[in-house]
Write a protein that holds these residues in place. Structure first.
Motif, PDB file in Angstrom:
ATOM      1  N   ARG A   1      -4.984  49.528  29.547  1.00  0.00           N
ATOM      2  CA  ARG A   1      -6.285  50.146  29.777  1.00  0.00           C
ATOM      3  C   ARG A   1      -6.947  50.328  28.416  1.00  0.00           C
ATOM      4  NH1 ARG A   1      -2.342  53.868  30.632  1.00  0.00           N
ATOM      5  NH2 ARG A   1      -2.272  55.651  29.206  1.00  0.00           N
ATOM      6  N   THR A   2      -8.184  50.802  28.436  1.00  0.00           N
ATOM      7  CA  THR A   2      -8.867  51.046  27.171  1.00  0.00           C
ATOM      8  C   THR A   2      -8.105  52.095  26.369  1.00  0.00           C
ATOM      9  OG1 THR A   2     -10.993  50.558  28.208  1.00  0.00           O
ATOM     10  CG2 THR A   2     -11.034  51.749  26.117  1.00  0.00           C
ATOM     11  N   GLY A   3      -7.846  51.776  25.117  1.00  0.00           N
ATOM     12  CA  GLY A   3      -7.105  52.699  24.272  1.00  0.00           C
ATOM     13  C   GLY A   3      -5.608  52.643  24.464  1.00  0.00           C
ATOM     14  N   ASP A   4      -5.094  51.519  24.990  1.00  0.00           N
ATOM     15  CA  ASP A   4      -3.651  51.407  25.209  1.00  0.00           C
ATOM     16  C   ASP A   4      -2.886  51.063  23.936  1.00  0.00           C
ATOM     17  OD1 ASP A   4      -4.239  48.751  24.796  1.00  0.00           O
ATOM     18  OD2 ASP A   4      -3.802  48.108  26.836  1.00  0.00           O
ATOM     19  N   ASN A   5      -3.622  50.864  22.839  1.00  0.00           N
ATOM     20  CA  ASN A   5      -2.996  50.549  21.551  1.00  0.00           C
ATOM     21  C   ASN A   5      -2.132  49.304  21.607  1.00  0.00           C
ATOM     22  OD1 ASN A   5      -4.046  52.811  20.069  1.00  0.00           O
ATOM     23  ND2 ASN A   5      -2.594  54.112  21.162  1.00  0.00           N
ATOM     24  N   GLY A   6      -2.574  48.320  22.397  1.00  0.00           N
ATOM     25  CA  GLY A   6      -1.869  47.049  22.442  1.00  0.00           C
ATOM     26  C   GLY A   6      -0.727  46.971  23.411  1.00  0.00           C
ATOM     27  N   ARG A   7      -0.493  48.027  24.183  1.00  0.00           N
ATOM     28  CA  ARG A   7       0.585  48.017  25.168  1.00  0.00           C
ATOM     29  C   ARG A   7      -0.004  47.780  26.560  1.00  0.00           C
ATOM     30  NH1 ARG A   7       3.395  53.543  25.146  1.00  0.00           N
ATOM     31  NH2 ARG A   7       1.200  54.144  25.257  1.00  0.00           N
TER      32      ARG A   7
ATOM     33  N   ASP B   1      19.431  44.585  29.127  1.00  0.00           N
ATOM     34  CA  ASP B   1      20.469  45.088  28.226  1.00  0.00           C
ATOM     35  C   ASP B   1      20.141  46.461  27.651  1.00  0.00           C
ATOM     36  OD1 ASP B   1      18.478  44.583  26.389  1.00  0.00           O
ATOM     37  OD2 ASP B   1      19.486  42.893  25.435  1.00  0.00           O
ATOM     38  N   GLY B   2      19.022  47.059  28.087  1.00  0.00           N
ATOM     39  CA  GLY B   2      18.681  48.407  27.676  1.00  0.00           C
ATOM     40  C   GLY B   2      17.689  48.521  26.542  1.00  0.00           C
ATOM     41  N   ARG B   3      17.352  47.439  25.870  1.00  0.00           N
ATOM     42  CA  ARG B   3      16.416  47.513  24.762  1.00  0.00           C
ATOM     43  C   ARG B   3      14.998  47.791  25.260  1.00  0.00           C
ATOM     44  NH1 ARG B   3      16.957  42.004  21.728  1.00  0.00           N
ATOM     45  NH2 ARG B   3      17.383  41.325  23.875  1.00  0.00           N
ATOM     46  N   SER B   4      14.276  48.629  24.512  1.00  0.00           N
ATOM     47  CA  SER B   4      12.900  48.944  24.886  1.00  0.00           C
ATOM     48  C   SER B   4      11.988  47.781  24.520  1.00  0.00           C
ATOM     49  CB  SER B   4      12.432  50.213  24.178  1.00  0.00           C
ATOM     50  OG  SER B   4      12.461  50.051  22.771  1.00  0.00           O
ATOM     51  N   MET B   5      10.930  47.589  25.315  1.00  0.00           N
ATOM     52  CA  MET B   5      10.015  46.485  25.048  1.00  0.00           C
ATOM     53  C   MET B   5       8.581  46.915  25.295  1.00  0.00           C
ATOM     54  SD  MET B   5      10.355  43.987  28.372  1.00  0.00           S
ATOM     55  CE  MET B   5      10.165  44.641  30.029  1.00  0.00           C
ATOM     56  N   ILE B   6       7.678  46.284  24.578  1.00  0.00           N
ATOM     57  CA  ILE B   6       6.254  46.369  24.846  1.00  0.00           C
ATOM     58  C   ILE B   6       5.753  44.958  25.075  1.00  0.00           C
ATOM     59  CG2 ILE B   6       5.834  48.506  23.579  1.00  0.00           C
ATOM     60  CD1 ILE B   6       4.886  46.794  21.229  1.00  0.00           C
ATOM     61  N   VAL B   7       4.797  44.821  25.977  1.00  0.00           N
ATOM     62  CA  VAL B   7       4.319  43.494  26.369  1.00  0.00           C
ATOM     63  C   VAL B   7       2.806  43.446  26.219  1.00  0.00           C
ATOM     64  CG1 VAL B   7       4.310  41.727  28.167  1.00  0.00           C
ATOM     65  CG2 VAL B   7       6.193  43.389  28.051  1.00  0.00           C
ATOM     66  N   GLN B   8       2.317  42.426  25.566  1.00  0.00           N
ATOM     67  CA  GLN B   8       0.892  42.151  25.471  1.00  0.00           C
ATOM     68  C   GLN B   8       0.583  40.959  26.371  1.00  0.00           C
ATOM     69  OE1 GLN B   8      -2.808  42.393  25.006  1.00  0.00           O
ATOM     70  NE2 GLN B   8      -1.752  43.719  23.555  1.00  0.00           N
TER      71      GLN B   8
ATOM     72  N   LEU C   1       2.529  42.719  16.487  1.00  0.00           N
ATOM     73  CA  LEU C   1       3.566  43.081  15.516  1.00  0.00           C
ATOM     74  C   LEU C   1       3.375  44.527  15.046  1.00  0.00           C
ATOM     75  CD1 LEU C   1       6.004  42.105  13.870  1.00  0.00           C
ATOM     76  CD2 LEU C   1       4.392  41.239  12.157  1.00  0.00           C
ATOM     77  N   GLY C   2       2.119  44.900  14.794  1.00  0.00           N
ATOM     78  CA  GLY C   2       1.835  46.272  14.400  1.00  0.00           C
ATOM     79  C   GLY C   2       2.111  47.265  15.517  1.00  0.00           C
ATOM     80  N   THR C   3       1.828  46.857  16.759  1.00  0.00           N
ATOM     81  CA  THR C   3       2.087  47.738  17.898  1.00  0.00           C
ATOM     82  C   THR C   3       3.576  47.984  18.068  1.00  0.00           C
ATOM     83  OG1 THR C   3       0.103  46.944  19.034  1.00  0.00           O
ATOM     84  CG2 THR C   3       1.778  48.008  20.388  1.00  0.00           C
ATOM     85  N   ARG C   4       4.374  46.948  17.892  1.00  0.00           N
ATOM     86  CA  ARG C   4       5.828  47.112  17.986  1.00  0.00           C
ATOM     87  C   ARG C   4       6.329  48.107  16.944  1.00  0.00           C
ATOM     88  NH1 ARG C   4       9.757  42.109  16.694  1.00  0.00           N
ATOM     89  NH2 ARG C   4       9.072  42.663  14.584  1.00  0.00           N
ATOM     90  N   THR C   5       5.804  48.003  15.743  1.00  0.00           N
ATOM     91  CA  THR C   5       6.203  48.932  14.690  1.00  0.00           C
ATOM     92  C   THR C   5       5.730  50.353  14.989  1.00  0.00           C
ATOM     93  OG1 THR C   5       6.095  47.147  13.046  1.00  0.00           O
ATOM     94  CG2 THR C   5       6.042  49.407  12.224  1.00  0.00           C
ATOM     95  N   HIS C   6       4.502  50.472  15.461  1.00  0.00           N
ATOM     96  CA  HIS C   6       3.926  51.802  15.734  1.00  0.00           C
ATOM     97  C   HIS C   6       4.720  52.559  16.789  1.00  0.00           C
ATOM     98  CE1 HIS C   6       0.882  54.904  16.246  1.00  0.00           C
ATOM     99  NE2 HIS C   6       0.894  54.675  17.550  1.00  0.00           N
ATOM    100  N   PHE C   7       5.134  51.861  17.836  1.00  0.00           N
ATOM    101  CA  PHE C   7       5.847  52.517  18.932  1.00  0.00           C
ATOM    102  C   PHE C   7       7.366  52.399  18.801  1.00  0.00           C
ATOM    103  CE2 PHE C   7       1.652  51.787  20.831  1.00  0.00           C
ATOM    104  CZ  PHE C   7       1.397  53.051  21.337  1.00  0.00           C
ATOM    105  N   ALA C   8       7.826  51.825  17.702  1.00  0.00           N
ATOM    106  CA  ALA C   8       9.260  51.693  17.436  1.00  0.00           C
ATOM    107  C   ALA C   8       9.987  51.039  18.606  1.00  0.00           C
ATOM    108  CB  ALA C   8       9.871  53.068  17.129  1.00  0.00           C
ATOM    109  N   ALA C   9       9.368  50.011  19.191  1.00  0.00           N
ATOM    110  CA  ALA C   9      10.001  49.287  20.290  1.00  0.00           C
ATOM    111  C   ALA C   9      11.019  48.302  19.739  1.00  0.00           C
ATOM    112  CB  ALA C   9       8.948  48.541  21.114  1.00  0.00           C
ATOM    113  N   ASP C  10      12.054  48.051  20.520  1.00  0.00           N
ATOM    114  CA  ASP C  10      13.066  47.089  20.085  1.00  0.00           C
ATOM    115  C   ASP C  10      12.559  45.653  20.156  1.00  0.00           C
ATOM    116  OD1 ASP C  10      15.041  49.087  19.671  1.00  0.00           O
ATOM    117  OD2 ASP C  10      15.457  49.122  21.819  1.00  0.00           O
ATOM    118  N   VAL C  11      11.749  45.368  21.166  1.00  0.00           N
ATOM    119  CA  VAL C  11      11.313  43.994  21.420  1.00  0.00           C
ATOM    120  C   VAL C  11       9.821  43.990  21.741  1.00  0.00           C
ATOM    121  CG1 VAL C  11      11.571  41.977  22.925  1.00  0.00           C
ATOM    122  CG2 VAL C  11      13.580  43.322  22.295  1.00  0.00           C
ATOM    123  N   ALA C  12       9.114  42.981  21.232  1.00  0.00           N
ATOM    124  CA  ALA C  12       7.720  42.743  21.582  1.00  0.00           C
ATOM    125  C   ALA C  12       7.631  41.407  22.312  1.00  0.00           C
ATOM    126  CB  ALA C  12       6.833  42.736  20.342  1.00  0.00           C
TER     127      ALA C  12
END
Length: 228
Positions: free
Chosen positions: A97-103, A111-118, A137-148
């Motif tokens: 949605r608007t303001g989702d910061n790339g997520r 396997d349990g790893r957290s992920m964000i999807v664009q 790449l910046g969004t993955r770092t910002h949210f400390a996700a394991d996988v993008a």
């Protein structure tokens, strides 16, 4: 002895029938709690079943790229979330949605790893560029996700694909998306690391097929050197 215990003993001594009332109240309380718990479980099962049915309808209605191409961005994100759930990912939530910061979608891999999807539902005449990949790449770092993960209905530019491979971003381009829709697992398509876009000849065919401007025919080089 607690105050409530004293009161209970005194009540039983003065009114022998009070024990029956207390027992009846206890039974009614337990029965009410059981009914409340049962209703909650039933409601949760119905909601989960409704989600599953909606997901099945969404997947059944979008088995080809032609069907996906007419979706809007929101519907495409819902489709990607449904595909991830189908393949065993947990806690999958469509948040785009608007303001989702790339997520657009979040969740956990099997396997349990957290992920964000664009998700980018672009027409085949457009490409996902390196700027979009840098943003993810910046969004993955910002949210400390394991996988993008980057899923698109079109191609990635060579620079964007190189950046993804160098930084371990999982990418699913148009050709891999077709396989994913057809039943291939997410692990199998994402594990290809973006391969499958082909060489320059494949790109030329792509551009001709979708009417993309910019394809120039190779001119034959002169055999001899022109004399001035």
């Amino acid at each position: 002895m607690s105050l409530w215990a004293v009161v209970a003993v005194a009540a039983l001594a003065l009114w022998p029938w009070a024990g029956t009332l207390l027992l009846g109240a206890a039974v009614v309380g337990v029965a009410g709690a059981c009914v409340w718990w049962g209703l909650r479980v039933h409601r949760a099962l119905r909601e989960r079943d409704a989600r599953w049915r909606a997901q099945d309808r969404l997947l059944a209605a979008n088995r080809s790229l032609a069907e996906v191409d007419v979706l809007d961005g929101n519907a495409f994100e819902l489709l990607v979330a449904a595909l991830l759930r189908r393949d065993g990912c947990a806690d999958v939530v469509k948040v785009g949605r608007t303001g989702d910061n790339g997520r657009d979608v979040t969740g956990r891999l099997p396997d349990g790893r957290s992920m964000i999807v664009q998700c980018k539902r672009f027409g085949p005449r457009r490409s996902v560029g390196v700027r979009d990949m840098r943003d993810l790449l910046g969004t993955r770092t910002h949210f400390a996700a394991d996988v993008a993960v980057f899923v698109t209905t079109t191609r990635f530019t060579r620079q964007a694909l190189d950046l993804a491979v160098a930084n371990g971003i999982l990418v699913v381009h148009r050709d891999l998306l077709a396989s994913w829709l057809a039943g291939a697992s997410f692990a199998s398509v994402a594990g290809l690391g973006g391969r499958g876009q082909g060489d320059g000849r494949h790109l030329a065919r792509w551009r001709r097929a979708y009417g993309v401007a910019g394809v120039r025919a190779r001119r034959a080089r002169p055999v001899g050197r022109r004399r001035g």
